[in-house]
Write a protein that holds these residues in place. Structure first.
Motif, PDB file in Angstrom:
ATOM      1  N   UNK A 181       0.926  -1.294  -0.054  1.00 26.78           N
ATOM      2  CA  UNK A 181      -0.136   0.067   0.004  1.00 26.78           C
ATOM      3  C   UNK A 181       0.816   1.164  -0.260  1.00 26.78           C
ATOM      4  N   UNK A 182       2.177   1.310   0.799  1.00 27.47           N
ATOM      5  CA  UNK A 182       2.667   2.452   0.797  1.00 27.47           C
ATOM      6  C   UNK A 182       3.399   2.661  -0.445  1.00 27.47           C
ATOM      7  N   UNK A 183       3.709   1.563  -1.012  1.00 31.55           N
ATOM      8  CA  UNK A 183       4.264   1.925  -2.815  1.00 31.55           C
ATOM      9  C   UNK A 183       3.223   2.472  -3.521  1.00 31.55           C
ATOM     10  N   UNK A 184       2.127   2.085  -3.636  1.00 28.65           N
ATOM     11  CA  UNK A 184       1.184   2.054  -4.434  1.00 28.65           C
ATOM     12  C   UNK A 184       0.878   3.917  -4.147  1.00 28.65           C
ATOM     13  N   UNK A 185       1.062   4.249  -2.887  1.00 28.31           N
ATOM     14  CA  UNK A 185       0.496   5.697  -2.653  1.00 28.31           C
ATOM     15  C   UNK A 185       1.847   6.511  -2.986  1.00 28.31           C
ATOM     16  N   UNK A 186       3.042   6.074  -2.852  1.00 28.03           N
ATOM     17  CA  UNK A 186       4.195   6.747  -3.339  1.00 28.03           C
ATOM     18  C   UNK A 186       4.344   8.137  -2.372  1.00 28.03           C
ATOM     19  N   UNK A 187       4.624   9.206  -3.152  1.00 24.92           N
ATOM     20  CA  UNK A 187       4.777  10.535  -2.320  1.00 24.92           C
ATOM     21  C   UNK A 187       3.550  11.001  -1.510  1.00 24.92           C
ATOM     22  N   UNK A 188       2.364  10.127  -1.626  1.00 27.67           N
ATOM     23  CA  UNK A 188       1.243  10.683  -0.835  1.00 27.67           C
ATOM     24  C   UNK A 188       1.356  10.214   0.463  1.00 27.67           C
ATOM     25  N   UNK A 189       2.168   9.265   0.794  1.00 25.78           N
ATOM     26  CA  UNK A 189       2.078   8.652   2.248  1.00 25.78           C
ATOM     27  C   UNK A 189       3.526   8.747   2.963  1.00 25.78           C
ATOM     28  N   UNK A 190       3.249   8.541   4.302  1.00 23.09           N
ATOM     29  CA  UNK A 190       4.489   8.461   5.189  1.00 23.09           C
ATOM     30  C   UNK A 190       3.900   7.156   5.788  1.00 23.09           C
ATOM     31  N   UNK A 191       4.994   6.133   6.170  1.00 22.06           N
ATOM     32  CA  UNK A 191       4.573   5.073   6.974  1.00 22.06           C
ATOM     33  C   UNK A 191       5.329   4.840   8.356  1.00 22.06           C
ATOM     34  N   UNK A 192       4.651   4.478   9.388  1.00 21.25           N
ATOM     35  CA  UNK A 192       5.255   4.252  10.673  1.00 21.25           C
ATOM     36  C   UNK A 192       5.130   2.948  11.103  1.00 21.25           C
ATOM     37  N   UNK A 193       6.145   1.924  11.208  1.00 27.00           N
ATOM     38  CA  UNK A 193       5.953   0.743  11.612  1.00 27.00           C
ATOM     39  C   UNK A 193       6.241   0.719  13.170  1.00 27.00           C
TER      40      UNK A 193
END
Length: 348
Positions: free
Chosen positions: A295-307
């Motif tokens: 999902x993070x890859x598909x959203x690209x620059x739209x997103x930031x991810x916190x694991x």
């Protein structure tokens, strides 16, 4: 809805053999036929995630708001991603917690439940091994062996209505929260001694939950219809993810869903403002990390991810991780977001 379906919720029977898939197919077809002949069957082509996203936007308009913020968990991440794709300029701050992959809750996502359980189970095995008062074993390997033994015993002789499939489903339910590991150990101990075990309480109206779940997921994507496909997937997943792979690889009612006209799944892309925050536990039994990464890859620059270095299904505020809570709260209240993807250590 039958009592069997109500007890199982959304988990097919554990398929040990190809014949078990054939037997489950009869049950799956009966559920699909029941839905197709219900008074609300006319709604089936319309109960899609895309239409729900349109409903959200109608609510936004009715409130007189130019933009809305959104917090969605689990399947809610698919809905939020679809809304952000269909109405990119109408979203303010979008938080997707415990994300499915960009294909939504399709057959791939359902099979990945087995991977998630396999990745999260070591947390419980370590907990139970460290607490000898439960009598389940003294090493993680012994706890895993106890799982296999209990499942086999319950497949042969259910206790209080709990058979092997229901035992596996019960274990999954408890793994959804790290705080529930003591309750899971207590349930195992009861079953090991031949006593009925307390189960995690159902999440509300089970009939409505399962019926609406089938309606949306079966309409959103085409599930394989060949019984041989499910025989193969059950065999493969039993080998890769033996804890519950025989169930998640098995056939489900979506294989027999009415072939009704429905719009295709909305592809998730990077087109739109950078206003999405993904939150993801590293060892999530329900939506494993691989889906969130996609999902993070598909959203690209739209997103930031916190694991987050923890198990359980749901980060904010369920996981009680201070680092992740602070990031999510700061984004929802003030619009602040990490400049890059971030990792949160486990609370100590």
């Amino acid at each position: 809805m039958s009592e069997t379906q109500r007890q199982r919720r959304n988990l097919p029977a554990y398929a040990h053999t190809d014949a078990d898939v054939v037997a489950e197919a009869e049950f799956a077809r009966a559920i699909a036929d029941q839905c197709a002949s219900s008074d609300s069957a006319w709604l089936l082509p319309h109960t899609t995630t895309a239409n729900t996203a349109r409903d959200i936007d109608r609510i936004r308009a009715a409130l007189g708001e130019d933009k809305i913020s959104y917090l969605g968990h689990s399947y809610g991440t698919a809905l939020g991603a679809v809304y952000a794709t269909m109405f990119p300029e109408r979203g303010d701050r979008i938080v997707l917690d415990s994300a499915l992959g960009p294909g939504g809750y399709d057959h791939t996502a359902f099979r990945r439940l087995a991977r998630g359980v396999q990745e999260s189970f070591p947390d419980f095995a370590a907990y139970a091994a460290a607490h000898p008062e439960y009598g389940l074993g003294s090493t993680p390997e012994e706890i895993t062996a106890e799982f296999d033994d209990l499942a086999a015993r319950l497949d042969a002789n259910p206790i209080g209505g709990i058979d092997g499939t229901r035992f596996r489903g019960m274990t999954i339910d408890y793994l959804f929260s790290d705080a529930a590991l003591p309750a899971l150990a207590a349930s195992w101990r009861a079953l090991d001694s031949g006593q009925p075990a307390p189960e995690a309480p159902p999440p509300g109206d089970v009939d409505n939950l399962i019926s609406s779940r089938h309606a949306v997921l079966c309409a959103d994507s085409r599930w394989p219809r060949d019984i041989g496909y499910y025989q193969h997937s059950a065999a493969v997943d039993r080998e890769r993810y033996p804890l519950v792979g025989g169930s998640t690889g098995n056939i489900v009612p979506c294989a027999y869903w009415p072939d009704l006209p429905s719009e295709p799944w909305v592809p998730i892309t990077d087109q739109g403002p950078s206003n999405v925050l993904l939150l993801q536990n590293e060892r999530d039994p329900g939506t494993p990390l691989i889906g969130a990464r996609e999902m993070r890859e598909s959203l690209g620059g739209r997103a930031r991810m916190v694991t987050v270095d923890q198990g359980g299904h749901g980060v904010y505020p369920f996981g009680a991780n201070t680092c992740a809570d602070d990031i999510a709260t700061g984004f929802l209240t003030a619009g602040t977001r990490p400049d890059q993807d971030t990792h949160c250590p486990a609370n100590r």
